[in-house]
Motif scaffolding. Structure first.
Motif, PDB file in Angstrom:
ATOM      1  N   GLY A  35       0.803  -1.228   0.000  1.00 30.25           N
ATOM      2  CA  GLY A  35       0.000   0.000   0.000  1.00 30.25           C
ATOM      3  C   GLY A  35       0.829   1.267   0.000  1.00 30.25           C
ATOM      4  N   ARG A  36       2.092   1.175  -0.421  1.00 29.61           N
ATOM      5  CA  ARG A  36       2.938   2.364  -0.386  1.00 29.61           C
ATOM      6  C   ARG A  36       2.724   3.288  -1.583  1.00 29.61           C
ATOM      7  NH1 ARG A  36       9.179   1.830   0.272  1.00 29.61           N
ATOM      8  NH2 ARG A  36       8.975   4.093   0.097  1.00 29.61           N
ATOM      9  N   ILE A  37       2.048   2.805  -2.644  1.00 25.74           N
ATOM     10  CA  ILE A  37       1.943   3.600  -3.880  1.00 25.74           C
ATOM     11  C   ILE A  37       0.507   4.090  -4.079  1.00 25.74           C
ATOM     12  CG2 ILE A  37       2.342   3.648  -6.373  1.00 25.74           C
ATOM     13  CD1 ILE A  37       4.311   1.333  -6.008  1.00 25.74           C
ATOM     14  N   GLY A  38       0.291   5.402  -3.913  1.00 22.78           N
ATOM     15  CA  GLY A  38      -1.036   5.984  -4.127  1.00 22.78           C
ATOM     16  C   GLY A  38      -1.226   6.419  -5.564  1.00 22.78           C
ATOM     17  N   TYR A  39      -0.141   6.888  -6.169  1.00 23.53           N
ATOM     18  CA  TYR A  39      -0.180   7.291  -7.574  1.00 23.53           C
ATOM     19  C   TYR A  39       1.250   7.304  -8.110  1.00 23.53           C
ATOM     20  CZ  TYR A  39       1.425  11.978  -6.219  1.00 23.53           C
ATOM     21  OH  TYR A  39       2.165  13.033  -5.737  1.00 23.53           O
ATOM     22  N   VAL A  40       1.385   7.536  -9.413  1.00 23.57           N
ATOM     23  CA  VAL A  40       2.696   7.503 -10.069  1.00 23.57           C
ATOM     24  C   VAL A  40       2.959   8.863 -10.695  1.00 23.57           C
ATOM     25  CG1 VAL A  40       4.050   6.410 -11.909  1.00 23.57           C
ATOM     26  CG2 VAL A  40       2.480   5.031 -10.516  1.00 23.57           C
ATOM     27  N   LEU A  41       4.172   9.371 -10.548  1.00 23.35           N
ATOM     28  CA  LEU A  41       4.581  10.619 -11.198  1.00 23.35           C
ATOM     29  C   LEU A  41       5.748  10.294 -12.127  1.00 23.35           C
ATOM     30  CD1 LEU A  41       4.252  13.933 -10.837  1.00 23.35           C
ATOM     31  CD2 LEU A  41       6.504  13.665  -9.806  1.00 23.35           C
ATOM     32  N   ILE A  42       5.648  10.672 -13.404  1.00 22.68           N
ATOM     33  CA  ILE A  42       6.688  10.334 -14.379  1.00 22.68           C
ATOM     34  C   ILE A  42       7.326  11.602 -14.931  1.00 22.68           C
ATOM     35  CG2 ILE A  42       7.198   9.197 -16.578  1.00 22.68           C
ATOM     36  CD1 ILE A  42       4.991   7.258 -16.073  1.00 22.68           C
ATOM     37  N   ALA A  43       8.658  11.625 -14.959  1.00 25.86           N
ATOM     38  CA  ALA A  43       9.402  12.718 -15.587  1.00 25.86           C
ATOM     39  C   ALA A  43      10.087  12.175 -16.836  1.00 25.86           C
ATOM     40  CB  ALA A  43      10.440  13.283 -14.616  1.00 25.86           C
ATOM     41  N   ALA A  44       9.883  12.838 -17.969  1.00 30.92           N
ATOM     42  CA  ALA A  44      10.416  12.348 -19.240  1.00 30.92           C
ATOM     43  C   ALA A  44      10.329  13.455 -20.272  1.00 30.92           C
ATOM     44  CB  ALA A  44       9.617  11.139 -19.712  1.00 30.92           C
ATOM     45  N   ARG A  45      11.101  13.330 -21.353  1.00 30.86           N
ATOM     46  CA  ARG A  45      11.023  14.281 -22.475  1.00 30.86           C
ATOM     47  C   ARG A  45      11.101  13.520 -23.798  1.00 30.86           C
ATOM     48  NH1 ARG A  45      10.311  19.334 -21.317  1.00 30.86           N
ATOM     49  NH2 ARG A  45      11.241  20.269 -19.475  1.00 30.86           N
ATOM     50  N   GLY A  46      10.594  14.113 -24.854  1.00 31.52           N
ATOM     51  CA  GLY A  46      10.721  13.530 -26.189  1.00 31.52           C
ATOM     52  C   GLY A  46       9.991  12.196 -26.293  1.00 31.52           C
ATOM     53  N   SER A  47      10.607  11.200 -26.979  1.00 30.66           N
ATOM     54  CA  SER A  47       9.972   9.890 -27.123  1.00 30.66           C
ATOM     55  C   SER A  47       9.637   9.283 -25.772  1.00 30.66           C
ATOM     56  CB  SER A  47      10.909   8.928 -27.874  1.00 30.66           C
ATOM     57  OG  SER A  47      10.946   9.240 -29.243  1.00 30.66           O
ATOM     58  N   SER A  48      10.495   9.511 -24.779  1.00 32.01           N
ATOM     59  CA  SER A  48      10.239   8.964 -23.443  1.00 32.01           C
ATOM     60  C   SER A  48       8.935   9.511 -22.874  1.00 32.01           C
ATOM     61  CB  SER A  48      11.394   9.302 -22.497  1.00 32.01           C
ATOM     62  OG  SER A  48      12.627   8.862 -23.029  1.00 32.01           O
ATOM     63  N   ASP A  49       8.578  10.732 -23.248  1.00 33.54           N
ATOM     64  CA  ASP A  49       7.325  11.324 -22.791  1.00 33.54           C
ATOM     65  C   ASP A  49       6.133  10.599 -23.430  1.00 33.54           C
ATOM     66  OD1 ASP A  49       6.311  13.235 -21.041  1.00 33.54           O
ATOM     67  OD2 ASP A  49       5.986  14.696 -22.628  1.00 33.54           O
ATOM     68  N   HIS A  50       6.331  10.052 -24.626  1.00 30.12           N
ATOM     69  CA  HIS A  50       5.251   9.283 -25.249  1.00 30.12           C
ATOM     70  C   HIS A  50       5.109   7.930 -24.555  1.00 30.12           C
ATOM     71  CE1 HIS A  50       6.422  11.894 -28.902  1.00 30.12           C
ATOM     72  NE2 HIS A  50       5.781  12.567 -27.982  1.00 30.12           N
ATOM     73  N   ALA A  51       6.220   7.358 -24.123  1.00 25.95           N
ATOM     74  CA  ALA A  51       6.135   6.145 -23.302  1.00 25.95           C
ATOM     75  C   ALA A  51       5.361   6.452 -22.019  1.00 25.95           C
ATOM     76  CB  ALA A  51       7.538   5.629 -22.981  1.00 25.95           C
TER      77      ALA A  51
END
Lengths: 336, 336
Positions: A35-51
């Protein structure tokens, strides 16, 4: 290793991830169970942002986790980082050297949030900064346009979604079929080339997708810009009707990724309407560009992008462009 | 009430919100003080989605809350909604009748998450579905292209950010100066028209922004598409360098919103480089399009969009287009 080799390497990389990534995912799966994960935050740019866009859908649907895309400048430049309690914070970067993505992970660790990093280089600053580095195992990518790194990121994200959710046997079985489906898609390269030759005059277009394949539309549009200098603009087909459709010229070009699943009818209806009312010239991934439709919808972006990559590389060649040296680009762009 | 009247009504609406919205914000501020809000999830489409981009920055910087943009189809079509414990879930919609935005709020209430709705119609399905309706008080918007609704949304979001954060006197004082700054921006309409006439040949362009004014770039690009049929594509100036720059033709048009604050030097450097290396024709909001720069950066998007609206409306007229009847658009688009 040129672009063609890197496109061809994708099935072998997916196989490697299936074998080797589960050990690295295990501690994150344990954190989710606790129960440690309430939501996910992703940092990315370019193609990685599409992932990361794919991650919004697949982590939402399989692990029932909301996914936020980080605004890196709040961390790196404004010095007003949000509070990250309850978040699993993931940095995604091919090189692992994007300073603003590294800044998000470093701040998240300072706040004692759970951190992970998906990179191609386990010795990179991003991999070192994260508590849980996830090695993409795609090998050095020499082409400026990311291809094998993108599908490696999607594969790692799909495996993460299965690991964080209530993993079902059918989901593991579907994951295991990805490499063969990718191989089958690669076999259509010649047929795709013929279609690309017929589009050698393409200079601008809209690229539509929705749901899981919204990521495919964004990634296809970026490849078209980078490699074939097409002013391609990606849209959610839902958003496209809220205004942007006005800018579509009579007879303009529209590329579409037809979704399967619950959104299939909507996309097909929109495509038919654009053809009839605006006389749009349509290139539909699934209809015109063939690929094997053997995976469930949530895994389809791992295969659908392959005919799009093949089409774009062939289009660039048909236009006489050098796919290894796009104008104005470097492999690693350091924004902070 | 045509488009020009609606653009002119913006300062009075900001004044009304300053007077009347604080009562509706009070229970949300109390929830934040009691630690009930871990992060914010926003569901929106079209111009409202650009207001959500502004929310990512201003709620992050002032209230230190991460902001996720919802993927409505996970709620409305795939029947796999994420778990929303700890979230403040906000629906933003001019009409309050977008079925997929309503679906997100209804699911959030089912899960007993905190919900709010920003709409122009307190009797709309969205306002009724949310526990805390926030009335935008912008009056009926007749033009297809949203203008006064957009700045009303930004104003409500800025006031929410101040209410959820550790409100400082300087922040309240800055908010109170918004209407006059907007009035001053409107006074430059004639000068902006002259510049628009000189751009009557504009058919495609990139629109760059970053930080708080990334939202301005996205909103400007949408207005250009809707009203002046320009194929305008907005980018974070950081992302633009990661690939899309390759698709910029020699001598191509670039519109830029120059950020103030910590990102100012970066944007100026990029603009100079595009001018020198790509011979881009630049139109820079702040340099070429005048507006009063009297607000702190976090409030600047409420004023910066006004010269962009004036420019776009004048450009449409210079092209001989009917700004009240853009092709292919309806005021309310019902996507689900």
């Amino acid at each position: 290793m040129g672009l063609t080799d890197e496109i061809g390497a994708q099935p072998a990389i997916a196989e490697r991830l299936l074998r080797e990534l589960p050990d690295e995912l295990a501690p994150l799966a344990a954190a989710a169970r606790n129960g440690r994960i309430g939501y996910v935050l992703i940092a990315a740019r370019g193609s990685s942002d599409h992932a990361a866009i794919y991650a919004q859908y697949v982590l939402g649907a399989l692990a029932r986790l909301p996914v936020a895309l980080a605004t890196p400048s709040l961390f790196s430049r404004y010095a007003t980082p949000p509070r990250l309690a309850g978040a699993l914070v993931i940095g995604i970067s091919q090189s692992g050297r994007s300073p603003d993505v590294v800044a998000v992970i470093e701040e998240a660790r300072r706040q004692r949030a759970l951190t992970a990093a998906m990179t191609n280089d386990p010795a990179s600053p991003l991999a070192v900064a994260a508590e849980h580095p996830l090695d993409l195992r795609a090998g050095t990518e020499l082409s400026v346009a990311a291809t094998k790194t993108y599908t490696a990121q999607l594969m790692a994200i799909a495996m993460l979604a299965v690991a964080l959710g209530d993993a079902e046997a059918t989901e593991h079985e579907a994951l295991s079929r990805v490499p063969d489906a990718q191989r089958a898609a690669l076999e259509h390269a010649d047929r795709v080339s013929v279609i690309a030759d017929a589009h050698a005059g393409l200079v601008d277009c809209a690229v539509l997708g929705r749901g899981f394949n919204l990521a495919t539309a964004f990634e296809w549009a970026l490849k078209l810009k980078e490699l074939a200098y097409v002013r391609a603009q990606a849209y959610s087909s839902a958003d496209f009707q809220h205004g942007p459709v006005a800018s579509l010229a009579h007879g303009g070009d529209v590329l579409a990724v037809v979704a399967r699943g619950p959104l299939a009818a909507d996309t097909a209806e929109l495509v038919a309407r654009l053809r009839k009312e605006r006389r749009a010239r349509l290139l539909v991934l699934a209809d015109h560009l063939p690929f094997p439709d053997t995976l469930p919808e949530w895994l389809s972006p791992l295969v659908d992008i392959i005919p799009a990559q093949l089409f774009t590389a062939a289009l660039a060649r048909a236009k006489g462009l050098d796919v290894e040296r796009p104008r104005g680009l470097k492999k690693v762009t350091l924004t902070s």
